[in-house]
Design an enzyme around this catalytic site. Structure first.
Site, PDB file in Angstrom:
ATOM      1  N   GLY A 275     -50.929  -1.568  -3.754  1.00 10.19           N
ATOM      2  CA  GLY A 275     -50.661  -0.172  -3.417  1.00 10.19           C
ATOM      3  C   GLY A 275     -50.701   0.061  -1.926  1.00 10.19           C
ATOM      4  N   GLN A 276     -50.266   1.254  -1.540  1.00  6.61           N
ATOM      5  CA  GLN A 276     -50.215   1.614  -0.126  1.00  6.61           C
ATOM      6  C   GLN A 276     -50.537   3.098   0.008  1.00  6.61           C
ATOM      7  OE1 GLN A 276     -46.833   0.059   1.802  1.00  6.61           O
ATOM      8  NE2 GLN A 276     -47.150   1.135   3.740  1.00  6.61           N
ATOM      9  N   GLY A 277     -51.343   3.444   1.013  1.00  8.24           N
ATOM     10  CA  GLY A 277     -51.686   4.843   1.246  1.00  8.24           C
ATOM     11  C   GLY A 277     -51.478   5.215   2.695  1.00  8.24           C
ATOM     12  N   PHE A 279     -53.568   5.305   5.046  1.00  8.97           N
ATOM     13  CA  PHE A 279     -54.376   4.598   6.035  1.00  8.97           C
ATOM     14  C   PHE A 279     -54.402   3.085   5.848  1.00  8.97           C
ATOM     15  CE2 PHE A 279     -56.231   8.870   5.390  1.00  8.97           C
ATOM     16  CZ  PHE A 279     -55.900   9.397   6.639  1.00  8.97           C
ATOM     17  N   GLY A 280     -53.630   2.555   4.897  1.00  5.75           N
ATOM     18  CA  GLY A 280     -53.622   1.111   4.734  1.00  5.75           C
ATOM     19  C   GLY A 280     -53.069   0.675   3.393  1.00  5.75           C
ATOM     20  N   VAL A 282     -53.690  -1.963  -0.307  1.00  2.47           N
ATOM     21  CA  VAL A 282     -54.645  -2.617  -1.203  1.00  2.47           C
ATOM     22  C   VAL A 282     -53.971  -3.848  -1.799  1.00  2.47           C
ATOM     23  CG1 VAL A 282     -56.095  -2.397  -3.253  1.00  2.47           C
ATOM     24  CG2 VAL A 282     -55.765  -0.419  -1.767  1.00  2.47           C
ATOM     25  N   LYS A 296     -58.869  -4.248   0.824  1.00  5.77           N
ATOM     26  CA  LYS A 296     -58.292  -3.024   1.394  1.00  5.77           C
ATOM     27  C   LYS A 296     -58.094  -3.287   2.880  1.00  5.77           C
ATOM     28  CE  LYS A 296     -59.031   1.971   1.093  1.00  5.77           C
ATOM     29  NZ  LYS A 296     -58.570   2.350  -0.235  1.00  5.77           N
ATOM     30  N   ASP A 387     -64.609  12.145  -1.316  1.00  9.85           N
ATOM     31  CA  ASP A 387     -63.188  12.055  -1.686  1.00  9.85           C
ATOM     32  C   ASP A 387     -63.050  11.625  -3.148  1.00  9.85           C
ATOM     33  OD1 ASP A 387     -60.460  12.127  -1.456  1.00  9.85           O
ATOM     34  OD2 ASP A 387     -60.271  10.284  -0.288  1.00  9.85           O
TER      35      ASP A 387
END
Length: 534
Positions: A275-277, A279-280, A282, A296, A387
């Site tokens: 995955g990708q968000g 801030f970085g 996974v 991460k 969060d």
């Protein structure tokens, strides 16, 4: 259920008089399905209570069961100072580093040094070789902890999760410490009948002043082993004779290995991007060529390496079976965070996928109770997540849920995020006092948990559908709260509303939320019937 017969009427009456000393205490999970939490499918190795060669990589290497809380499988620690120097291996272990010692289940080991915490220096009495071993993989020889059926400080609810697996046959059992009576034990047995389906009976094992044990005073035994062997031969008032020891997966080790905390980047291999968000990214990866992990990777500039390392020292001390365990870090930019690997990905993706369509309220409430259990530990440790949402919960096989990314949000240095506005900040999950004034507490986490309950009951729908962030903040300040999701019981929506009380101190504790959800189908919704979606 393979030749299950109706139990005779008089046996049922006798059983009620024995159970827990109070009569007929059992727990029934409505509409049992193949979703039986806390068990994971086979991958490698062995598990207690079954034949060897069955284990799940995620749980075996990274299961998160710990020594600071009630542990599913860890034996009680017994030091070598009292003359107990010979231990027996409870599971197979393959060495991960040159200084580790491989061993097989049942192997006898001499402990050379047990003063270094989670990893002990040991010598195998089988091979003569020496090396470090995970201390929660062994128990003193001839102790109750070495018995396959002894599960120690497992909770009543966790015993039910383990036993209520459709692979288990009637009479599958375990022995655990009593949660209510100090020094007593409890025998938990899987039963089945045509009315209740699969259910678990719990029998209190009482201790005699002379040191013996009994479930019913007319039949007494000098050891727990004799008691178990007797009820294996005869039901003698129990719901069924004891058949199989409840299968359980290997616990995780505490950390990857001895002294593996700040690790070199080249010891990690990034295998599959998950995955990708903002801030970085996974990744599923491998440490030291031996051990599957999740990695991460943070974009440079996301947070100060110094601040991260300081916070990570606190985070690694948080150990609970419902928290994703932090294993190691690469502390120079780009920062890498190495954790246990969870095979089913984020809860949000899981709910929106094919599996989510099959989930009904019993499974969803059980997942919520697991998350509340992890957060109740965070609460006890005076920590704050900041969060909490479905995207930051990870799912293992058989619906095991663990809280991830705790504490990281505080360290993010992105201006758009720190201003608590814009696309990067999760306004829809954030309590008003935290969004407006930056007052993040465990009570703002409780608000977020209420929002997470809507994600569960809507199978991953974005909260406040049709509303933009600014609108959400304004409406919530004016007293707006999301209505009850379709098919969701009013009692569960009322729980959400208590999480969204304006005054933080009026919101419930996670300890309360955990208890409410664990007992939901016995105390609150005993008449539940499955619907089209829930």
């Amino acid at each position: 259920m393979g030749g299950v017969k109706s139990k005779p009427k008089e046996l049922g009456q006798r059983s009620r008089s024995l159970d827990d000393g109070t009569g007929g205490h059992h727990h029934h999970t409505p509409n049992p399905t193949s979703f039986t939490p806390n068990r994971s499918p086979p991958v490698e190795g062995s598990r207690r209570g079954t034949q060897p060669n069955i284990i799940n990589a995620e749980q075996a290497l990274f299961g998160g069961v710990n020594s600071t809380t009630n542990s599913i499988t860890s034996p009680n620690r017994i030091g070598i100072l009292g003359g107990v120097t010979t231990f027996v291996a409870l599971y197979d272990y393959e060495s991960r580093t040159a200084s580790d010692l491989s061993f097989r289940k049942g192997e006898r080991l001499q402990i050379v040094n047990n003063t270094e915490g989670d990893w002990w220096l040991a010598r195998s009495l089988t091979t003569g070789e020496s090396g470090y071993i995970p201390s929660n993989y062994v128990a003193p020889s001839d102790s109750i902890q070495a018995e396959e059926w002894y599960f120690g400080k497992i909770t009543r609810r966790d015993s039910e999760r383990l036993l209520l697996n459709l692979e288990n046959r009637r009479g599958t059992f375990l022995v655990r410490e009593s949660e209510t009576t100090k020094g007593a034990y409890c025998l938990s047995v899987l039963d089945y009948d045509n009315v209740k389906g699969l259910n678990v009976k719990h029998y209190k094992i009482r201790k005699l002043d002379s040191g013996g044990f009994y479930i019913t005073s007319r039949t007494q035994f000098s050891t727990l082993q004799q008691l178990v062997n007797h009820y294996r031969q005869h039901a003698d008032g129990l719901c069924h004779s004891l058949t199989d020891v409840c299968p359980v997966l290997k616990p995780p080790t505490q950390g990857l290995a001895r002294d593996a905390w700040e690790i070199p980047r080249d010891s990690l291999r990034l295998d599959v991007k998950l995955g990708q968000g903002c801030f970085g990214e996974v990744w599923m990866g491998t440490w030291n060529g031996t051990t599957r992990v999740a990695i991460k990777t943070l974009k440079p500039g996301t947070m100060s390496p110094e601040a991260f390392l300081q916070e990570a020292q606190v985070m690694k001390k948080l150990r609970h079976e419902k928290l994703v365990q932090l294993y190691a870090v690469v502390s120079e930019e780009p920062i890498y965070i190495v954790t246990e690997y969870m095979g089913q990905g984020s809860l949000l993706d899981f709910l929106k996928g094919d599996m989510g369509k099959m989930l009904r309220l019993p499974q969803l409430v059980d997942m919520a109770s697991q998350i509340a259990s992890g957060m109740a530990y965070v609460e006890r440790m005076n920590y704050v997540h900041r969060d909490l949402r479905a995207a930051n919960i990870l799912v293992g096989d058989n619906l095991v849920c663990k809280v991830a990314d705790f504490g990281l949000a505080r360290l993010i240095e992105d201006n758009e995020y720190t201003a608590r506005q814009g696309a990067k900040f999760p306004i829809k999950w954030t309590a008003p006092e935290a969004a407006l004034y930056g007052r993040f507490t465990i009570k703002s986490d409780v608000w977020s948990f209420g929002i997470l309950l809507t994600e569960l009951t809507t199978k991953g729908r974005v909260p406040y559908p049709g509303m933009v962030n600014r609108e959400v903040l304004d409406q919530v300040e004016r007293g707006y709260r999301m209505p009850c999701p379709a098919e969701c019981p009013d009692s569960l929506h009322e729980l959400m509303l208590t999480c969204w009380r304006k005054e933080p101190e009026e919101r419930p504790t996670f300890e309360y939320l955990q208890g409410f959800l664990e007992d939901y189908f016995t105390s609150t919704e005993p008449q539940y019937q499955p619907g089209e979606n829930l």
